[in-house]
Design a protein around this motif. Structure first.
Motif, PDB file in Angstrom:
ATOM      1  N   GLU A   1      -2.614   3.468  36.207  1.00 20.73           N
ATOM      2  CA  GLU A   1      -1.607   3.583  37.266  1.00 20.73           C
ATOM      3  C   GLU A   1      -0.480   4.527  36.854  1.00 20.73           C
ATOM      4  N   LEU A   2      -0.049   4.439  35.597  1.00 16.67           N
ATOM      5  CA  LEU A   2       1.005   5.321  35.099  1.00 16.67           C
ATOM      6  C   LEU A   2       0.540   6.776  35.092  1.00 16.67           C
ATOM      7  N   ASN A   3      -0.685   7.024  34.617  1.00 15.29           N
ATOM      8  CA  ASN A   3      -1.227   8.388  34.616  1.00 15.29           C
ATOM      9  C   ASN A   3      -1.314   8.950  36.034  1.00 15.29           C
ATOM     10  N   ALA A   4      -1.762   8.136  36.983  1.00 12.90           N
ATOM     11  CA  ALA A   4      -1.862   8.584  38.372  1.00 12.90           C
ATOM     12  C   ALA A   4      -0.479   8.914  38.928  1.00 12.90           C
ATOM     13  N   ALA A   5       0.510   8.095  38.595  1.00 11.02           N
ATOM     14  CA  ALA A   5       1.874   8.353  39.081  1.00 11.02           C
ATOM     15  C   ALA A   5       2.442   9.634  38.479  1.00 11.02           C
ATOM     16  N   ILE A   6       2.186   9.864  37.197  1.00 13.16           N
ATOM     17  CA  ILE A   6       2.668  11.092  36.544  1.00 13.16           C
ATOM     18  C   ILE A   6       2.002  12.315  37.172  1.00 13.16           C
ATOM     19  N   LEU A   7       0.693  12.256  37.345  1.00 17.72           N
ATOM     20  CA  LEU A   7      -0.022  13.392  37.946  1.00 17.72           C
ATOM     21  C   LEU A   7       0.440  13.629  39.379  1.00 17.72           C
ATOM     22  N   SER A   8       0.666  12.563  40.115  1.00 16.51           N
ATOM     23  CA  SER A   8       1.133  12.694  41.502  1.00 16.51           C
ATOM     24  C   SER A   8       2.514  13.332  41.553  1.00 16.51           C
ATOM     25  N   SER A   9       3.379  12.959  40.627  1.00 19.15           N
ATOM     26  CA  SER A   9       4.728  13.526  40.612  1.00 19.15           C
ATOM     27  C   SER A   9       4.713  15.002  40.242  1.00 19.15           C
ATOM     28  N   GLN A  10       3.649  15.429  39.567  1.00 17.62           N
ATOM     29  CA  GLN A  10       3.515  16.842  39.191  1.00 17.62           C
ATOM     30  C   GLN A  10       2.648  17.602  40.192  1.00 17.62           C
ATOM     31  N   ALA A  11       2.406  16.993  41.341  1.00 16.30           N
ATOM     32  CA  ALA A  11       1.600  17.587  42.416  1.00 16.30           C
ATOM     33  C   ALA A  11       0.201  17.962  41.933  1.00 16.30           C
ATOM     34  N   GLN A  12      -0.389  17.107  41.118  1.00 20.01           N
ATOM     35  CA  GLN A  12      -1.759  17.307  40.651  1.00 20.01           C
ATOM     36  C   GLN A  12      -2.625  16.175  41.190  1.00 20.01           C
ATOM     37  N   GLU A  13      -3.936  16.358  41.066  1.00 19.94           N
ATOM     38  CA  GLU A  13      -4.856  15.316  41.522  1.00 19.94           C
ATOM     39  C   GLU A  13      -4.657  14.053  40.704  1.00 19.94           C
ATOM     40  N   LYS A  14      -4.894  12.909  41.337  1.00 20.28           N
ATOM     41  CA  LYS A  14      -4.697  11.629  40.655  1.00 20.28           C
ATOM     42  C   LYS A  14      -5.829  11.316  39.690  1.00 20.28           C
ATOM     43  N   GLU A  15      -6.988  11.859  39.917  1.00 28.50           N
ATOM     44  CA  GLU A  15      -8.145  11.585  39.066  1.00 28.50           C
ATOM     45  C   GLU A  15      -8.329  12.702  38.051  1.00 28.50           C
ATOM     46  N   SER A  16      -8.803  12.327  36.897  1.00 30.95           N
ATOM     47  CA  SER A  16      -9.096  13.298  35.855  1.00 30.95           C
ATOM     48  C   SER A  16     -10.310  14.127  36.257  1.00 30.95           C
ATOM     49  N   LYS A  17     -10.344  15.367  35.851  1.00 29.31           N
ATOM     50  CA  LYS A  17     -11.472  16.235  36.167  1.00 29.31           C
ATOM     51  C   LYS A  17     -12.609  16.074  35.157  1.00 29.31           C
ATOM     52  N   LEU A  18     -12.332  15.433  34.029  1.00 26.81           N
ATOM     53  CA  LEU A  18     -13.337  15.308  32.981  1.00 26.81           C
ATOM     54  C   LEU A  18     -14.612  14.589  33.437  1.00 26.81           C
ATOM     55  N   PRO A  19     -14.525  13.443  34.138  1.00 29.36           N
ATOM     56  CA  PRO A  19     -15.773  12.793  34.562  1.00 29.36           C
ATOM     57  C   PRO A  19     -16.657  13.703  35.430  1.00 29.36           C
ATOM     58  N   MET A  20     -16.049  14.459  36.339  1.00 29.29           N
ATOM     59  CA  MET A  20     -16.833  15.358  37.186  1.00 29.29           C
ATOM     60  C   MET A  20     -17.439  16.492  36.351  1.00 29.29           C
ATOM     61  N   LEU A  21     -16.694  17.007  35.398  1.00 34.62           N
ATOM     62  CA  LEU A  21     -17.218  18.078  34.543  1.00 34.62           C
ATOM     63  C   LEU A  21     -18.401  17.584  33.713  1.00 34.62           C
TER      64      LEU A  21
END
Length: 102
Positions: A28-48
Motif C-alpha cells: 500500500e505504501l509503495n502504491a501511494a508513493i508511485l501514485s504521488s509521483q504520477a507513476q503506475e501503481k503496479e511494478s513493471k517487473l512481473p510483466m517483464l
C-alpha cells in the motif's frame, strides 16, 4: 525485547508486525508513493518476467540459445546440443540422410 516477528510485543502490535500485515502495508505504501509521483501503481517487473518467458518460448521454435531457467536466481541453462546431421532419428519416416544410387 522486541523481535522482528513481533514476539515480545503487546498483542495489538503483534498483529501489525506479522509478515502478512507487513507485506500488505509495504504494498500500500509503495502504491501511494508511485501514485504521488504520477507513476503506475503496479511494478513493471512481473510483466517483464512474463514477457521473457513468452519470448523464450517463441524463440525456442527457431533457434538454440541459453535459456533463463530460474527467474529467482537468473540462472541460465546452456542451449541444447545441435542435432547430429548423420542421425536418422530426427528425419521423417521414409527419409534418409544418405542416398544410395545404383
Amino acid at each position: 525485547n522486541l523481535e522482528p516477528d513481533g514476539n515480545g510485543a503487546p498483542p495489538e502490535l503483534r498483529v501489525l508486525l506479522a509478515p502478512l500485515q507487513r507485506h500488505k502495508t509495504a504494498a500500500e505504501l509503495n502504491a501511494a508513493i508511485l501514485s504521488s509521483q504520477a507513476q503506475e501503481k503496479e511494478s513493471k517487473l512481473p510483466m517483464l518476467l512474463k514477457m521473457l518467458i513468452w519470448a523464450q518460448d517463441q524463440l525456442s521454435h527457431h533457434a538454440r540459445f541459453p535459456r533463463v531457467s530460474s527467474l529467482v536466481s537468473a540462472r541460465t541453462e546452456p542451449p541444447p546440443p545441435a542435432p547430429d546431421p548423420l542421425d536418422d532419428d530426427d528425419l521423417p519416416l521414409g527419409s534418409s540422410s544418405v542416398s544410395i544410387e545404383t
